[in-house]
Scaffold this motif. Structure first.
Motif, PDB file in Angstrom:
ATOM      1  N   LEU A   1      -8.433  47.267   0.180  1.00 25.88           N
ATOM      2  CA  LEU A   1      -9.708  47.274  -0.362  1.00 25.88           C
ATOM      3  C   LEU A   1     -10.687  47.862   0.673  1.00 25.88           C
ATOM      4  CD1 LEU A   1     -10.082  44.161  -2.501  1.00 25.88           C
ATOM      5  CD2 LEU A   1      -9.832  46.661  -3.336  1.00 25.88           C
ATOM      6  N   LYS A   2     -10.513  47.817   1.925  1.00 25.26           N
ATOM      7  CA  LYS A   2     -11.328  48.134   2.939  1.00 25.26           C
ATOM      8  C   LYS A   2     -10.977  49.456   3.657  1.00 25.26           C
ATOM      9  CE  LYS A   2     -13.149  45.112   5.663  1.00 25.26           C
ATOM     10  NZ  LYS A   2     -13.805  44.348   6.812  1.00 25.26           N
ATOM     11  N   LEU A   3      -9.916  50.231   2.886  1.00 21.81           N
ATOM     12  CA  LEU A   3      -9.623  51.489   3.481  1.00 21.81           C
ATOM     13  C   LEU A   3     -10.871  52.614   3.542  1.00 21.81           C
ATOM     14  CD1 LEU A   3      -5.767  51.718   2.268  1.00 21.81           C
ATOM     15  CD2 LEU A   3      -6.464  52.013   4.787  1.00 21.81           C
ATOM     16  N   PRO A   4     -11.612  52.283   2.383  1.00 21.20           N
ATOM     17  CA  PRO A   4     -12.678  53.577   2.624  1.00 21.20           C
ATOM     18  C   PRO A   4     -13.684  53.093   3.399  1.00 21.20           C
ATOM     19  CG  PRO A   4     -12.148  52.772   0.194  1.00 21.20           C
ATOM     20  CD  PRO A   4     -11.332  51.802   0.945  1.00 21.20           C
ATOM     21  N   PHE A   5     -13.832  51.900   3.979  1.00 17.84           N
ATOM     22  CA  PHE A   5     -14.552  51.481   4.967  1.00 17.84           C
ATOM     23  C   PHE A   5     -13.998  52.154   6.448  1.00 17.84           C
ATOM     24  CE2 PHE A   5     -15.376  48.180   8.275  1.00 17.84           C
ATOM     25  CZ  PHE A   5     -16.725  48.102   8.411  1.00 17.84           C
ATOM     26  N   TYR A   6     -12.513  51.852   6.466  1.00 18.36           N
ATOM     27  CA  TYR A   6     -12.273  52.376   7.802  1.00 18.36           C
ATOM     28  C   TYR A   6     -12.355  53.850   7.959  1.00 18.36           C
ATOM     29  CZ  TYR A   6      -9.594  47.780   7.587  1.00 18.36           C
ATOM     30  OH  TYR A   6      -9.366  46.356   7.045  1.00 18.36           O
ATOM     31  N   ALA A   7     -12.173  54.380   6.690  1.00 20.07           N
ATOM     32  CA  ALA A   7     -12.077  55.953   6.845  1.00 20.07           C
ATOM     33  C   ALA A   7     -13.623  56.306   7.202  1.00 20.07           C
ATOM     34  CB  ALA A   7     -11.652  56.479   5.298  1.00 20.07           C
ATOM     35  N   SER A   8     -14.671  55.631   6.585  1.00 17.18           N
ATOM     36  CA  SER A   8     -16.105  55.770   6.772  1.00 17.18           C
ATOM     37  C   SER A   8     -16.317  55.658   8.275  1.00 17.18           C
ATOM     38  CB  SER A   8     -16.981  55.072   6.072  1.00 17.18           C
ATOM     39  OG  SER A   8     -18.144  55.097   6.316  1.00 17.18           O
ATOM     40  N   ARG A   9     -15.628  54.584   9.006  1.00 18.31           N
ATOM     41  CA  ARG A   9     -16.178  54.196  10.151  1.00 18.31           C
ATOM     42  C   ARG A   9     -15.438  55.197  11.188  1.00 18.31           C
ATOM     43  NH1 ARG A   9     -17.890  48.724  11.722  1.00 18.31           N
ATOM     44  NH2 ARG A   9     -18.331  49.989  13.690  1.00 18.31           N
ATOM     45  N   THR A  10     -14.349  55.903  10.713  1.00 18.50           N
ATOM     46  CA  THR A  10     -13.525  56.685  11.509  1.00 18.50           C
ATOM     47  C   THR A  10     -14.194  58.010  11.422  1.00 18.50           C
ATOM     48  OG1 THR A  10     -11.684  55.532  11.333  1.00 18.50           O
ATOM     49  CG2 THR A  10     -11.325  57.651  11.984  1.00 18.50           C
ATOM     50  N   HIS A  11     -14.503  58.678  10.354  1.00 17.20           N
ATOM     51  CA  HIS A  11     -14.822  60.043  10.193  1.00 17.20           C
ATOM     52  C   HIS A  11     -16.402  60.228   9.802  1.00 17.20           C
ATOM     53  CE1 HIS A  11     -10.690  60.777  10.269  1.00 17.20           C
ATOM     54  NE2 HIS A  11     -10.429  60.015   9.403  1.00 17.20           N
ATOM     55  N   VAL A  12     -17.048  59.393   9.001  1.00 16.15           N
ATOM     56  CA  VAL A  12     -18.522  59.791   8.483  1.00 16.15           C
ATOM     57  C   VAL A  12     -19.571  59.323   9.710  1.00 16.15           C
ATOM     58  CG1 VAL A  12     -20.068  59.150   6.769  1.00 16.15           C
ATOM     59  CG2 VAL A  12     -17.697  59.613   6.125  1.00 16.15           C
ATOM     60  N   GLU A  13     -19.299  57.942   9.908  1.00 18.31           N
ATOM     61  CA  GLU A  13     -20.216  57.511  10.848  1.00 18.31           C
ATOM     62  C   GLU A  13     -20.503  58.051  12.195  1.00 18.31           C
ATOM     63  OE1 GLU A  13     -20.194  53.124  11.370  1.00 18.31           O
ATOM     64  OE2 GLU A  13     -19.852  52.742   9.340  1.00 18.31           O
ATOM     65  N   PRO A  14     -19.514  58.682  12.866  1.00 23.94           N
ATOM     66  CA  PRO A  14     -19.526  59.452  14.086  1.00 23.94           C
ATOM     67  C   PRO A  14     -20.542  60.678  13.846  1.00 23.94           C
ATOM     68  CG  PRO A  14     -17.463  58.932  13.994  1.00 23.94           C
ATOM     69  CD  PRO A  14     -17.934  58.586  12.497  1.00 23.94           C
ATOM     70  N   LYS A  15     -20.391  61.265  12.617  1.00 25.44           N
ATOM     71  CA  LYS A  15     -21.218  62.363  12.348  1.00 25.44           C
ATOM     72  C   LYS A  15     -22.492  61.945  11.883  1.00 25.44           C
ATOM     73  CE  LYS A  15     -17.609  65.331  10.530  1.00 25.44           C
ATOM     74  NZ  LYS A  15     -16.337  65.203   9.951  1.00 25.44           N
TER      75      LYS A  15
END
Length: 183
Positions: free
Chosen positions: A32-46
């Motif tokens: 269930l947290k996969l979208p969160f992990y993806a966001s932390r890895t790809h969206v938040e740095p941007k």
């Protein structure tokens, strides 16, 4: 995150799969947290790249920020416990012991490493400790203190108002931060 599952370089090369592995949760919750992990890895740095500045709570955290891509020239180190009024001497009290006194102030949770402090104290004579703070490990740390035979040398003060902290700092010989993460 379960810090025991992380390596020394996780902060700089931790992708979605690594975040999934490090999480201390059931498989269902991790999925269930996969979208969160993806966001932390790809969206938040941007998004972070668009900020004007960053605050790090220590030089070690500043180094981690830089390693993950935060611009060093935009980062300022401001320790989160610093207060220029600490240490003025006005709050110093007379201790009732000749023991060397260490002080821990912070949340009582696993990542803060208070259990590490207790284990260290068990192997050293002549040192007492004051633990200031509250959290989900309060009772388990008190039990650990008893199990280690440290109840006469370790006091748990609970949560203390920020305005009362100078007295604790002034009364200690050494501040100890045994955290598992480089705060």
């Amino acid at each position: 995150t379960n810090h025991d599952r992380m390596t020394r370089t996780c902060h700089s090369d931790c992708g979605v799969v690594e975040k999934f592995k490090h999480q201390d949760a059931s498989l269902w919750k991790k999925v269930l947290k996969l979208p969160f992990y993806a966001s932390r890895t790809h969206v938040e740095p941007k998004l972070a790249a668009r900020l004007d500045g960053y605050f790090a709570i220590s030089p070690a955290v500043e180094r981690i920020y830089t390693e993950v891509g935060f611009p060093a020239e935009k980062t300022a180190v401001i320790p989160n416990f610093y207060d220029p009024d600490f240490g003025t001497g006005e709050d110093r009290t007379v201790r009732s012991t000749d023991e060397f006194s260490v002080l821990y102030v912070g949340r009582l949770e696993r990542s803060k490493g208070v259990d590490i402090l207790l284990n260290a104290l068990a192997g050293i004579e002549g040192i007492d400790a004051r633990i200031v703070g509250d959290g989900d490990q309060f009772e388990s740390l008190r039990r650990r203190t008893a199990d280690l035979g440290l109840t006469e040398r370790v006091s748990f003060e609970g949560w203390v108002d920020n305005s009362d902290l100078p007295r604790y700092y002034c009364d200690a010989d050494l501040f100890v931060h045994p955290g598992r993460w480089p705060e």
